[in-house]
Design a protein around this motif. Structure first.
Motif, PDB file in Angstrom:
ATOM      1  N   MET A  55     -20.222 -25.836  24.697  1.00 61.53           N
ATOM      2  CA  MET A  55     -19.910 -24.773  23.750  1.00 61.53           C
ATOM      3  C   MET A  55     -20.881 -23.610  23.862  1.00 61.53           C
ATOM      4  N   ALA A  56     -22.108 -23.882  24.285  1.00 62.19           N
ATOM      5  CA  ALA A  56     -23.093 -22.798  24.382  1.00 62.19           C
ATOM      6  C   ALA A  56     -22.703 -21.768  25.423  1.00 62.19           C
ATOM      7  N   PHE A  57     -21.902 -22.183  26.422  1.00 66.29           N
ATOM      8  CA  PHE A  57     -21.526 -21.252  27.474  1.00 66.29           C
ATOM      9  C   PHE A  57     -20.494 -20.234  26.987  1.00 66.29           C
ATOM     10  N   HIS A  58     -19.873 -20.478  25.827  1.00 68.43           N
ATOM     11  CA  HIS A  58     -18.877 -19.552  25.300  1.00 68.43           C
ATOM     12  C   HIS A  58     -19.449 -18.712  24.166  1.00 68.43           C
ATOM     13  N   HIS A  59     -20.772 -18.738  24.035  1.00 67.56           N
ATOM     14  CA  HIS A  59     -21.379 -17.947  22.971  1.00 67.56           C
ATOM     15  C   HIS A  59     -21.264 -16.473  23.315  1.00 67.56           C
ATOM     16  N   CYS A  60     -21.405 -15.610  22.299  1.00 68.63           N
ATOM     17  CA  CYS A  60     -21.119 -14.189  22.490  1.00 68.63           C
ATOM     18  C   CYS A  60     -22.201 -13.468  23.283  1.00 68.63           C
ATOM     19  N   HIS A  61     -23.413 -14.000  23.341  1.00 68.23           N
ATOM     20  CA  HIS A  61     -24.494 -13.286  24.012  1.00 68.23           C
ATOM     21  C   HIS A  61     -24.546 -13.702  25.481  1.00 68.23           C
ATOM     22  N   LYS A  62     -24.392 -12.724  26.363  1.00 70.71           N
ATOM     23  CA  LYS A  62     -24.366 -13.001  27.786  1.00 70.71           C
ATOM     24  C   LYS A  62     -25.751 -13.123  28.379  1.00 70.71           C
ATOM     25  N   LEU A 333     -33.870   2.785  31.244  1.00 71.17           N
ATOM     26  CA  LEU A 333     -33.129   2.951  32.485  1.00 71.17           C
ATOM     27  C   LEU A 333     -32.441   1.669  32.916  1.00 71.17           C
ATOM     28  N   THR A 334     -32.881   0.529  32.424  1.00 71.49           N
ATOM     29  CA  THR A 334     -32.304  -0.750  32.832  1.00 71.49           C
ATOM     30  C   THR A 334     -31.550  -1.461  31.720  1.00 71.49           C
ATOM     31  N   TYR A 335     -31.538  -0.923  30.510  1.00 70.79           N
ATOM     32  CA  TYR A 335     -30.870  -1.562  29.364  1.00 70.79           C
ATOM     33  C   TYR A 335     -29.713  -0.659  28.948  1.00 70.79           C
ATOM     34  N   HIS A 336     -28.517  -0.949  29.475  1.00 70.54           N
ATOM     35  CA  HIS A 336     -27.341  -0.121  29.235  1.00 70.54           C
ATOM     36  C   HIS A 336     -26.464  -0.758  28.162  1.00 70.54           C
ATOM     37  N   VAL A 337     -25.858   0.083  27.336  1.00 65.88           N
ATOM     38  CA  VAL A 337     -25.065  -0.374  26.193  1.00 65.88           C
ATOM     39  C   VAL A 337     -23.725   0.348  26.208  1.00 65.88           C
ATOM     40  N   ALA A 338     -22.667  -0.363  25.790  1.00 62.69           N
ATOM     41  CA  ALA A 338     -21.330   0.225  25.714  1.00 62.69           C
ATOM     42  C   ALA A 338     -20.647  -0.228  24.438  1.00 62.69           C
ATOM     43  N   SER A 339     -19.821   0.657  23.881  1.00 62.55           N
ATOM     44  CA  SER A 339     -18.984   0.315  22.724  1.00 62.55           C
ATOM     45  C   SER A 339     -17.664   1.056  22.858  1.00 62.55           C
ATOM     46  N   ALA A 340     -16.574   0.457  22.347  1.00 64.94           N
ATOM     47  CA  ALA A 340     -15.250   1.080  22.475  1.00 64.94           C
ATOM     48  C   ALA A 340     -14.287   0.425  21.506  1.00 64.94           C
ATOM     49  N   ILE A 353      -8.061 -10.890  24.774  1.00 66.34           N
ATOM     50  CA  ILE A 353      -8.341  -9.549  25.283  1.00 66.34           C
ATOM     51  C   ILE A 353      -9.819  -9.203  25.103  1.00 66.34           C
ATOM     52  N   LEU A 354     -10.372  -9.560  23.970  1.00 65.34           N
ATOM     53  CA  LEU A 354     -11.787  -9.289  23.719  1.00 65.34           C
ATOM     54  C   LEU A 354     -12.669 -10.009  24.734  1.00 65.34           C
ATOM     55  N   ALA A 355     -12.350 -11.261  25.003  1.00 67.94           N
ATOM     56  CA  ALA A 355     -13.147 -12.025  25.968  1.00 67.94           C
ATOM     57  C   ALA A 355     -13.009 -11.461  27.375  1.00 67.94           C
ATOM     58  N   GLU A 356     -11.796 -11.109  27.769  1.00 69.30           N
ATOM     59  CA  GLU A 356     -11.568 -10.586  29.122  1.00 69.30           C
ATOM     60  C   GLU A 356     -12.220  -9.220  29.306  1.00 69.30           C
ATOM     61  N   ALA A 357     -12.080  -8.343  28.337  1.00 70.80           N
ATOM     62  CA  ALA A 357     -12.668  -7.008  28.447  1.00 70.80           C
ATOM     63  C   ALA A 357     -14.192  -7.080  28.490  1.00 70.80           C
ATOM     64  N   SER A 358     -14.766  -7.917  27.646  1.00 70.61           N
ATOM     65  CA  SER A 358     -16.223  -8.056  27.652  1.00 70.61           C
ATOM     66  C   SER A 358     -16.713  -8.616  28.973  1.00 70.61           C
ATOM     67  N   SER A 359     -16.001  -9.614  29.492  1.00 68.25           N
ATOM     68  CA  SER A 359     -16.395 -10.219  30.768  1.00 68.25           C
ATOM     69  C   SER A 359     -16.365  -9.203  31.899  1.00 68.25           C
ATOM     70  N   ARG A 360     -15.358  -8.356  31.929  1.00 66.70           N
ATOM     71  CA  ARG A 360     -15.258  -7.358  32.996  1.00 66.70           C
ATOM     72  C   ARG A 360     -16.369  -6.318  32.895  1.00 66.70           C
ATOM     73  N   LEU A 361     -16.734  -5.910  31.695  1.00 70.55           N
ATOM     74  CA  LEU A 361     -17.808  -4.937  31.553  1.00 70.55           C
ATOM     75  C   LEU A 361     -19.149  -5.519  31.962  1.00 70.55           C
ATOM     76  N   TYR A 362     -19.393  -6.761  31.558  1.00 71.87           N
ATOM     77  CA  TYR A 362     -20.658  -7.397  31.923  1.00 71.87           C
ATOM     78  C   TYR A 362     -20.765  -7.594  33.434  1.00 71.87           C
ATOM     79  N   SER A 363     -19.685  -8.064  34.056  1.00 63.05           N
ATOM     80  CA  SER A 363     -19.761  -8.438  35.461  1.00 63.05           C
ATOM     81  C   SER A 363     -19.706  -7.245  36.402  1.00 63.05           C
ATOM     82  N   ARG A 364     -18.946  -6.216  36.060  1.00 66.40           N
ATOM     83  CA  ARG A 364     -18.769  -5.091  36.979  1.00 66.40           C
ATOM     84  C   ARG A 364     -19.808  -3.998  36.819  1.00 66.40           C
ATOM     85  N   PHE A 365     -20.361  -3.845  35.620  1.00 65.23           N
ATOM     86  CA  PHE A 365     -21.282  -2.741  35.382  1.00 65.23           C
ATOM     87  C   PHE A 365     -22.667  -3.190  34.935  1.00 65.23           C
TER      88      PHE A 365
END
Length: 393
Positions: A55-62, A333-340, A353-365
């Motif tokens: 369950m810890a692997f599905h926590h909100c903090h990446k 310069l190394t701590y980037h933040v996004a909201s939408a 959708i929330l999980a997929e969108a968050s995963s794509r932002l974390y992994s791609r950017f």
């Protein structure tokens, strides 16, 4: 075991008797109905409870933060700054003595720059320590931006010292009543060049160990499934490195001037001229660091992340119809933040959708923090002024 089997048999007989009465049309009291529902066997097995394992692997903090609060990148920056401070202090003391014996303003200016280096690096070390403090209800983002303030202090200190030295060099150009010991100046300038090269080597950063692609510290999308933030180097170390580069240029100029004065003593005016020229170069070398600092303090989008790719990534998530209020900024310069805000179809699953969108932002950017709000799409959003994208700068 015999007692348990006997109890199950009595429960079966009681359930059978109550069921026969209901089938015969007999109206049962409330407590008998409760007994019937209690002893009725479920037609489907009860759903299993949530499994704790995994369950810890599905926590909100990446991004996991170490208990000490000091990331490997910042720990490396602290070691670099400590080593550079020691080297800087030793050679600064030597330059002060050498500049005094040689009566050279250029040598003293180089020593003053080393003193400014020590002050700025100590301020950077303090900002690194301060940035490890945990977030509070007042400082909800923590103290990460103190690193940027330390870099700004380093730039301002260089400007102040350089301004004083330029004034002294101008006075020497007006008045030629000074004498220079060329031998002591040549020896001290040679040592200063070696010292600045050592400090530049200690502070040099070649990029992040987790960056993908051949472009090093430049932006390159990360591979799917990896959540490492893209590192552009610690801001304080970069500022100190640029500071040392300015000193190295000035030391080379002082060395050239000392060689000229050693062989041609009548050209002693080369001492204030070299101070004047290379101080200006040192000021110009602070432009990249100042640009980055102002971008962070003005809440600008990170230079390594563009608006359009992030928007297109969010729109590519199945079920997302539109996006608005997309904000990109950087604490450092190394701590980037996004909201939408994500406008989705009425039949779409918001959690998925929330999980997929968050995963794509974390992994791609490589964002360090993402905050997404999901809402159902409405036709009037297409004409809403607040939902429009910001214009290009």
């Amino acid at each position: 075991m015999k007692g348990l089997a006997k109890g199950q048999r009595w429960a079966h007989l009681l359930r059978q008797a109550l069921s026969d009465q209901v089938s015969a049309g007999v109206r049962l009291p409330g407590e008998h109905v409760a007994c019937l529902s209690l002893f009725t066997e479920p037609s489907e097995p009860l759903p299993e409870g949530p499994k704790l394992e995994g369950m810890a692997f599905h926590h909100c903090h990446k991004n996991r933060v170490s208990q000490s609060g000091l990331s490997p990148e910042r720990a490396q920056a602290r070691r670099q700054l400590y080593a550079a401070c020691v080297v800087c202090f030793i050679f600064m003391a030597g330059e002060v003595v050498g500049g005094y014996l040689a009566h050279s303003l250029a040598i003293m200016t180089d020593a003053a720059h080393l003193l400014a280096d020590i002050g700025s690096m100590m301020a950077s070390l303090f900002s690194l320590w301060l940035s490890t403090r945990p977030a509070t209800r007042t400082m909800t983002f923590g103290w990460h931006r103190s690193e940027t303030l330390g870099a700004l202090a380093s730039v301002v200190s260089l400007w102040i010292v350089t301004g004083i030295l330029l004034y002294l060099a101008f006075l020497r150009l007006l008045h030629s009543d000074y004498h220079i010991e060329a031998g002591a100046m040549l020896l001290t300038a040679s040592i200063a060049v070696c010292a600045n090269m050592i400090m530049a080597f200690v502070l040099h950063q070649t990029g992040a160990p987790h960056s993908h692609g051949p472009r090093g510290a430049e932006y390159a999308p990360l591979e799917e499934g990896h959540g490492h933030p893209l590192s552009l180097g610690n801001t304080s170390v970069r500022a100190a490195f640029v500071h040392v580069l300015g000193d190295l240029l000035q030391s080379l100029g002082v060395l050239a001037a000392s060689i000229l004065i050693y062989f041609k003593p009548q050209y002693k005016v080369a001492d204030p001229i070299s101070t004047f020229l290379f101080s200006i170069c040192a000021l110009g070398s602070t432009a990249p660091t100042l640009r980055d600092v102002l971008l962070v303090l003005m809440e600008g989008a990170p230079r390594s992340v563009e608006f359009e790719p992030v928007r297109d990534t969010l729109l590519s998530v199945p079920g997302v119809r539109a996006t608005h209020d997309l904000h990109l900024w950087a604490l450092t310069l190394t701590y980037h933040v996004a909201s939408a805000h994500l406008a989705i179809d009425s039949t779409a699953d918001p959690e998925a959708i929330l999980a997929e969108a968050s995963s794509r932002l974390y992994s791609r950017f490589g964002f360090s923090s993402c905050t997404l709000q999901v809402e159902k799409y409405r036709s009037e959003m297409a004409h809403c002024l607040r939902c429009r994208e910001p214009p290009k700068a």
